[in-house]
Design a protein around this motif. Structure first.
Motif, PDB file in Angstrom:
ATOM      1  N   GLU A  53       0.833  -1.213   0.000  1.00  0.00           N
ATOM      2  CA  GLU A  53       0.000   0.000   0.000  1.00  0.00           C
ATOM      3  C   GLU A  53       0.869   1.266   0.000  1.00  0.00           C
ATOM      4  N   ILE A  54       1.996   1.194   0.710  1.00  0.00           N
ATOM      5  CA  ILE A  54       2.921   2.340   0.737  1.00  0.00           C
ATOM      6  C   ILE A  54       3.397   2.636  -0.693  1.00  0.00           C
ATOM      7  N   ALA A  55       3.768   1.566  -1.421  1.00  0.00           N
ATOM      8  CA  ALA A  55       4.256   1.749  -2.794  1.00  0.00           C
ATOM      9  C   ALA A  55       3.194   2.433  -3.654  1.00  0.00           C
ATOM     10  N   LEU A  56       1.963   1.951  -3.549  1.00  0.00           N
ATOM     11  CA  LEU A  56       0.911   2.441  -4.456  1.00  0.00           C
ATOM     12  C   LEU A  56       0.428   3.836  -4.085  1.00  0.00           C
ATOM     13  N   THR A  57       0.119   4.048  -2.799  1.00  0.00           N
ATOM     14  CA  THR A  57      -0.529   5.321  -2.429  1.00  0.00           C
ATOM     15  C   THR A  57       0.441   6.496  -2.450  1.00  0.00           C
ATOM     16  N   ASN A  58       1.730   6.215  -2.329  1.00  0.00           N
ATOM     17  CA  ASN A  58       2.690   7.321  -2.325  1.00  0.00           C
ATOM     18  C   ASN A  58       3.129   7.745  -3.718  1.00  0.00           C
ATOM     19  N   THR A  59       2.733   6.974  -4.742  1.00  0.00           N
ATOM     20  CA  THR A  59       3.235   7.304  -6.080  1.00  0.00           C
ATOM     21  C   THR A  59       2.126   7.510  -7.114  1.00  0.00           C
ATOM     22  N   LEU A  60       0.916   7.023  -6.818  1.00  0.00           N
ATOM     23  CA  LEU A  60      -0.155   7.024  -7.817  1.00  0.00           C
ATOM     24  C   LEU A  60      -1.351   7.837  -7.326  1.00  0.00           C
ATOM     25  N   SER A  61      -2.349   7.965  -8.189  1.00  0.00           N
ATOM     26  CA  SER A  61      -3.571   8.696  -7.835  1.00  0.00           C
ATOM     27  C   SER A  61      -4.772   7.811  -8.123  1.00  0.00           C
ATOM     28  N   PRO A  62      -5.898   8.048  -7.439  1.00  0.00           N
ATOM     29  CA  PRO A  62      -7.077   7.211  -7.654  1.00  0.00           C
ATOM     30  C   PRO A  62      -7.415   7.138  -9.149  1.00  0.00           C
ATOM     31  N   GLY A  63      -7.741   5.934  -9.595  1.00  0.00           N
ATOM     32  CA  GLY A  63      -8.119   5.742 -10.999  1.00  0.00           C
ATOM     33  C   GLY A  63      -6.948   5.402 -11.901  1.00  0.00           C
ATOM     34  N   ASP A  64      -5.715   5.653 -11.480  1.00  0.00           N
ATOM     35  CA  ASP A  64      -4.555   5.297 -12.318  1.00  0.00           C
ATOM     36  C   ASP A  64      -4.582   3.802 -12.626  1.00  0.00           C
ATOM     37  N   LYS A  65      -4.011   3.476 -13.788  1.00  0.00           N
ATOM     38  CA  LYS A  65      -4.009   2.058 -14.186  1.00  0.00           C
ATOM     39  C   LYS A  65      -2.695   1.380 -13.819  1.00  0.00           C
ATOM     40  N   ILE A  66      -2.831   0.183 -13.261  1.00  0.00           N
ATOM     41  CA  ILE A  66      -1.628  -0.615 -12.983  1.00  0.00           C
ATOM     42  C   ILE A  66      -1.754  -1.960 -13.711  1.00  0.00           C
ATOM     43  N   LEU A  67      -0.613  -2.577 -13.987  1.00  0.00           N
ATOM     44  CA  LEU A  67      -0.593  -3.895 -14.643  1.00  0.00           C
ATOM     45  C   LEU A  67      -0.004  -4.916 -13.681  1.00  0.00           C
ATOM     46  N   ILE A  68      -0.691  -6.044 -13.539  1.00  0.00           N
ATOM     47  CA  ILE A  68      -0.175  -7.101 -12.656  1.00  0.00           C
ATOM     48  C   ILE A  68      -0.571  -8.464 -13.211  1.00  0.00           C
ATOM     49  N   TYR A  69       0.291  -9.439 -13.013  1.00  0.00           N
ATOM     50  CA  TYR A  69      -0.021 -10.824 -13.392  1.00  0.00           C
ATOM     51  C   TYR A  69      -0.300 -11.601 -12.119  1.00  0.00           C
TER      52      TYR A  69
END
Ligand SMILES: Cc1ncc(COP(=O)(O)O)c(C=O)c1O
Length: 388
Positions: free
Chosen positions: A69-85
């Motif tokens: 969560e630290i990685a995501l919330t500190n660098t991105l904004s709501p609605g941004d797209k991420i890619l994961i397998y």
């Protein structure tokens, strides 16, 4: 039961006596003038284990899940797209967290037993010509299936497709045990946890952010407070934390980093590889198979072992625990009942692994699995003796 429990789950791992002793300290004033003497070298040396010079290290009083969560919330904004397998319970949970906090998730299911499919990733990143994907989330070592993905390969794919997305890596069950190179692979956020290769109790989320990730944090719009790196940056600069740290974990981390750096990271990785190989020889001698479908996916920190049709892996785990005081890892989610896991990471030697294999072998026999007594342990003994 007399004797010690054999803890053979892939985290929490066994804590060396020197770390236990280092953590056995009276409580202290975390605002004392000499507290930075502990904190500053810790943040510095943590970077050595993450293999980063240009990144900035963080220690949160949290667990690996908070690290995601630290990685995501500190660098991105709501609605941004991420890619994961998704190819195991932990890549699933990271994807689920991303979705639940309001990111747009592009994901693809991969057979459990395989890792990040670089060819598919290349096609997906090429097709994303508008660069809507803001971050790629990569689980380096999928603890649920015993699969290690090629993070250097992920970086190459991002480079050849000229894709500017951030690269976040979950190294919770790899960092400090399997080769991990933050700077060389241009990883933007590396996430680790205290209770695996760092040989500490759970309760520490250790991370590092690249300069690119730190820049992204200036415009990231997710609301954050407890997990905000800005407060850590401000306090860490002077050798303090924005709130009360777990001082025993900090003292334990000091000793953990000393142990890893004294042994030498390459020796630590080689030790894990050799111990894992002995476990794999045992699995082969039992006539069983790993969940990891090909050698290129084999994990040096955890082996997920498939039981034959008609056997419930949970029975093997319960028998090992109840009769022999050996704790094996359970199969999670899609592979529940189908696999049991032997964790071979952290403070381990040949005989620790032979203990795990001996207990497992007895439980397999008790559960009616047709293996030759001594076959797995014997194969591991042969391998360890010939590679001392
Ligand atoms: C690969 C991986 N990522 C993340 C986590 C979650 O970490 P925690 O349980 O410390 O929150 C785990 C836990 O086992 C893990 O193995």
């Amino acid at each position: 039961m007399a004797g010690r429990n054999h803890l053979c789950v892939p985290g929490p791992t066994n804590i060396p006596d020197s770390i236990l002793n280092a953590m056995h300290v009276s409580m202290e004033d975390h605002r004392a003038p000499d507290f930075p003497k502990l904190v500053k070298p810790l943040l510095h040396d943590l970077k050595k284990v993450l293999k980063t010079e240009s990144g900035q290290a963080f220690i949160f009083p949290a667990t690996g899940t908070a690290g995601w969560e630290i990685a995501l919330t500190n660098t991105l904004s709501p609605g941004d797209k991420i890619l994961i397998y998704r190819f195991g319970q932990f890549s699933h949970l990271w994807m689920d967290l991303a979705r639940r906090i309001g990111l747009t998730v592009e994901f693809e299911d991969v057979t459990w037993g395989e890792g990040i499919p670089l060819d598919k990733m290349e096609a997906t990143l090429k097709a994303d010509s508008d660069h809507e994907i803001k971050a790629v989330l990569a689980t380096h070592n999928e603890t649920a299936t015993g699969v290690t993905s090629d993070i250097g390969g992920v970086r190459k794919v991002m480079d050849i497709t000229n894709h500017p997305a951030l690269l976040f890596v979950d190294g919770v069950s790899s960092i400090g045990s399997i080769d991990f190179r933050m700077d060389e692979w241009d990883v933007d956020v590396a996430v680790s946890g205290s209770q695996k290769g760092l040989m500490l109790p759970a309760g520490g989320a250790m991370l590092a952010f690249s300069q690119k990730a730190l820049t992204a944090s200036k415009t990231a719009k997710f609301p954050r407070c407890f997990l905000d790196i800005d407060d850590h940056i401000a306090a860490n600069k002077n050798g303090y934390f924005p709130y009360t740290p777990s001082t025993p974990i900090l003292h334990g981390l000091r000793e953990s980093l000393n142990l890893l750096l004294e042994e030498g990271l390459n020796n630590v990785f080689a030790r894990h590889h050799r111990l894992a190989e002995g476990v794999r020889r045992a699995v082969q001698a039992w006539g069983l198979t790993l969940c990891a479908v090909e050698p290129k996916w084999y994990s040096d920190t955890v082996s997920a072992i498939l039981v034959p049709e008609g056997i419930n892996a949970q029975d093997v785990i319960l028998t090992a625990y109840n009769k022999y005081d050996v704790s094996l890892g359970a199969g999670l989610s899609e592979v529940a009942g189908k696999v049991f896991r032997i964790g071979h990471l952290g403070a381990l030697n040949d005989v620790s692994c032979l203990g795990a294999l001996g207990g497992t072998e007895m439980a397999l026999l008790d559960c009616g699995i047709d293996i030759k007594p001594g076959s797995g342990v014997g194969a591991a003994i042969e391998y360890y003796r010939s590679t001392t």
